[in-house]
Design a protein around this motif. Structure first.
Motif, mmCIF file in Angstrom:
data_model
loop_
_atom_site.group_PDB
_atom_site.id
_atom_site.type_symbol
_atom_site.label_atom_id
_atom_site.label_comp_id
_atom_site.label_asym_id
_atom_site.label_seq_id
_atom_site.Cartn_x
_atom_site.Cartn_y
_atom_site.Cartn_z
ATOM 1 N N LEU A 273 1.713 -4.087 -8.840
ATOM 2 C CA LEU A 273 1.646 -4.417 -7.422
ATOM 3 C C LEU A 273 0.743 -5.623 -7.237
ATOM 4 O O LEU A 273 -0.399 -5.641 -7.733
ATOM 5 C CB LEU A 273 1.094 -3.236 -6.616
ATOM 6 C CG LEU A 273 1.913 -1.935 -6.649
ATOM 7 C CD1 LEU A 273 1.184 -0.837 -5.872
ATOM 8 C CD2 LEU A 273 3.305 -2.159 -6.075
ATOM 9 N N PHE B 84 0.606 0.139 -13.019
ATOM 10 C CA PHE B 84 0.642 1.590 -13.117
ATOM 11 C C PHE B 84 1.653 2.010 -14.191
ATOM 12 O O PHE B 84 2.719 1.406 -14.335
ATOM 13 C CB PHE B 84 1.058 2.207 -11.779
ATOM 14 C CG PHE B 84 0.061 2.014 -10.671
ATOM 15 C CD1 PHE B 84 -0.846 3.010 -10.348
ATOM 16 C CD2 PHE B 84 0.016 0.815 -9.960
ATOM 17 C CE1 PHE B 84 -1.765 2.831 -9.329
ATOM 18 C CE2 PHE B 84 -0.907 0.624 -8.939
ATOM 19 C CZ PHE B 84 -1.805 1.641 -8.622
ATOM 20 N N LEU C 187 -3.211 4.095 -12.912
ATOM 21 C CA LEU C 187 -3.623 2.691 -12.946
ATOM 22 C C LEU C 187 -4.154 2.326 -14.331
ATOM 23 O O LEU C 187 -4.992 3.033 -14.897
ATOM 24 C CB LEU C 187 -4.708 2.438 -11.897
ATOM 25 C CG LEU C 187 -5.218 0.998 -11.759
ATOM 26 C CD1 LEU C 187 -4.121 0.077 -11.262
ATOM 27 C CD2 LEU C 187 -6.418 0.963 -10.804
ATOM 28 N N VAL D 58 0.830 -1.211 0.000
ATOM 29 C CA VAL D 58 0.000 0.000 0.000
ATOM 30 C C VAL D 58 0.863 1.258 0.000
ATOM 31 O O VAL D 58 0.562 2.242 -0.689
ATOM 32 C CB VAL D 58 -0.967 -0.002 1.203
ATOM 33 C CG1 VAL D 58 -1.685 1.338 1.321
ATOM 34 C CG2 VAL D 58 -1.978 -1.135 1.053
ATOM 35 N N ILE E 79 0.921 6.892 -6.823
ATOM 36 C CA ILE E 79 -0.207 7.768 -7.154
ATOM 37 C C ILE E 79 0.158 9.231 -6.884
ATOM 38 O O ILE E 79 -0.161 10.132 -7.678
ATOM 39 C CB ILE E 79 -1.456 7.343 -6.363
ATOM 40 C CG1 ILE E 79 -1.934 5.963 -6.849
ATOM 41 C CG2 ILE E 79 -2.573 8.373 -6.508
ATOM 42 C CD1 ILE E 79 -3.033 5.345 -5.993
ATOM 43 N N ARG F 24 2.038 1.891 -3.445
ATOM 44 C CA ARG F 24 0.935 2.398 -4.277
ATOM 45 C C ARG F 24 0.670 3.875 -3.993
ATOM 46 O O ARG F 24 0.484 4.675 -4.914
ATOM 47 C CB ARG F 24 -0.334 1.564 -4.045
ATOM 48 C CG ARG F 24 -1.498 2.007 -4.937
ATOM 49 C CD ARG F 24 -2.678 1.060 -4.803
ATOM 50 N NE ARG F 24 -3.197 1.037 -3.449
ATOM 51 C CZ ARG F 24 -4.087 0.152 -3.005
ATOM 52 N NH1 ARG F 24 -4.532 -0.790 -3.830
ATOM 53 N NH2 ARG F 24 -4.525 0.192 -1.767
ATOM 54 N N ASN F 25 0.630 4.230 -2.721
ATOM 55 C CA ASN F 25 0.389 5.630 -2.365
ATOM 56 C C ASN F 25 1.487 6.530 -2.932
ATOM 57 O O ASN F 25 1.216 7.635 -3.424
ATOM 58 C CB ASN F 25 0.316 5.782 -0.845
ATOM 59 C CG ASN F 25 -0.916 5.126 -0.257
ATOM 60 O OD1 ASN F 25 -1.880 4.832 -0.971
ATOM 61 N ND2 ASN F 25 -0.903 4.873 1.034
ATOM 62 N N GLN G 168 -1.995 -4.987 -10.013
ATOM 63 C CA GLN G 168 -2.472 -3.640 -10.325
ATOM 64 C C GLN G 168 -1.310 -2.939 -11.018
ATOM 65 O O GLN G 168 -0.260 -2.742 -10.422
ATOM 66 C CB GLN G 168 -2.860 -2.885 -9.055
ATOM 67 C CG GLN G 168 -3.963 -3.533 -8.243
ATOM 68 C CD GLN G 168 -4.211 -2.797 -6.931
ATOM 69 O OE1 GLN G 168 -4.066 -1.585 -6.845
ATOM 70 N NE2 GLN G 168 -4.582 -3.549 -5.902
ATOM 71 N N GLU H 116 -5.109 -7.637 0.311
ATOM 72 C CA GLU H 116 -6.064 -6.550 0.137
ATOM 73 C C GLU H 116 -7.481 -7.102 -0.005
ATOM 74 O O GLU H 116 -7.703 -8.167 -0.586
ATOM 75 C CB GLU H 116 -5.700 -5.716 -1.094
ATOM 76 C CG GLU H 116 -6.520 -4.449 -1.213
ATOM 77 C CD GLU H 116 -5.885 -3.462 -2.177
ATOM 78 O OE1 GLU H 116 -5.537 -2.362 -1.743
ATOM 79 O OE2 GLU H 116 -5.749 -3.806 -3.362
#
Length: 329
Positions: free
Chosen positions: A248, A237, A224, A211, A218, A214-215, A235, A253
């Motif tokens: 990821l 990106f 995405l 996570v 972004i 990912r944060n 996922q 999750e």
């Protein structure tokens, strides 16, 4: 096409992960830290080329369009190139992928490509040769890097790199990895460490969530991408300033299993409905003759009705999987 393989939750299965051996020559801390140890005293009897042809043919007839050939280390099989060709020749199979530790790529990836391999994943858990050795137990970093270069020379437009996230080991290498893929068509896939029966202590010590990555992505302009029907669970990106991509894989999750589209067949011919399931369904007695295909398809479809809605990893249930090499990761 016959029936489409579908479970009781209306999930359709377009993707088969086919293990052809559970033998591996690396000793990765999160998988086989003591190296490969065959179960029992008998020499393992892995699926033959004819059996591989029959099982992939049945899956292809029922809607599967992608097969990933896995291990252990699949390229340890002397007939690995023939396996690729056999799978690629099945009508309806449009993607033939493999996951490898990369140690044989520099020498053989051109022939794999010619045999029909369309996608390749290489496990690279660190860009630091010393850390690579610490995690894998093998001093082969340079050979693996040469193999990745050879894959591009062989005509692969993209190479996927699998990196298992390990707290206090490689978890600080994100900047180095991002710099590596800026000018290379590499999809770098960060995989959360998963708990298996033999790895409880390692999991507690080194698990880190994806996570935070990912944060970070972004917040720094990564976008995405949409999935296609036979894509894996990552996922993915992309970023306008980068030639490479980031994937990821975060199995802890919520709703990770909602879009499950893949099944597994182990190297000894068992259907596994989930990487973390409690048992396998034996298919091998139905792989002896071509005339058994209808019965084989019926057994697979019947087994699918037993597939659970989730793996329940988030509840601490790791099933009966002793380690990731045992059924192809």
């Amino acid at each position: 096409m016959a029936i489409q393989f579908e479970d009781s939750f209306q999930r359709k299965f377009y993707y088969l992960r086919l293990s052809v051996t559970d033998v591996c020559n690396f000793k990765c801390t999160y998988c086989l830290p003591d190296g490969y140890r065959p179960e029992g005293h008998k020499k393992p009897s892995f699926l033959t080329l004819d059996e591989i042809e029959r099982v992939t043919g049945a899956f292809a007839q029922c809607g599967t369009s992608k097969v990933r050939i896995t291990g252990g280390e699949p390229s340890l099989r002397r007939d690995f190139t023939d396996i690729i060709r056999t799978v690629a020749d099945q009508p309806g199979i449009t993607k033939v992928a493999t996951t490898t530790n990369g140690y044989r790529m520099a020498k053989h990836v051109h022939e794999w490509r010619e045999a029909g391999l369309t996608n390749i994943n290489v496990s690279v858990d660190s860009l630091d040769p010393k850390m690579f050795y610490q995690i894998t137990g093998e001093n082969m970093f340079n050979q693996v890097m040469e193999g990745i270069d050879a894959a591009f020379d062989a005509g692969f437009e993209q190479v996927k790199i699998n990196t298992v996230l390990l707290k206090d080991l490689n978890s600080q290498e994100l900047p180095k990895f991002l710099d590596w893929i800026k000018t290379r068509p590499i999809q770098l896939r960060f995989i959360e460490l998963m708990q298996t029966g033999e790895m409880d202590n390692l999991f507690k010590k080194h698990h880190v969530s994806g996570v935070s990555i990912r944060n970070h992505l972004i917040a720094n302009g990564w976008i995405l991408k949409l999935k296609s029907s036979n894509d894996g669970p990552a996922q993915v990106f992309c970023h306008p300033d980068y030639m490479g991509e980031i994937g990821l894989i975060m199995p802890y999750e919520k709703d990770f299993c909602q879009s499950c589209n893949r099944l597994r067949v182990s190297a000894n011919g068992k259907l596994h409905l989930c990487l973390f399931g409690d048992h396998g369904i034996d298919l091998r007695d139905l792989l002896e003759q071509d005339e058994q295909r209808d019965a084989l398809i019926a057994r697979i479809q019947g087994g699918l009705q037993q597939k659970s809605v989730s793996h329940f990893l988030q509840d601490g249930n790791t099933g009966m999987t002793p380690h990731l090499a045992s059924i192809g990761g």
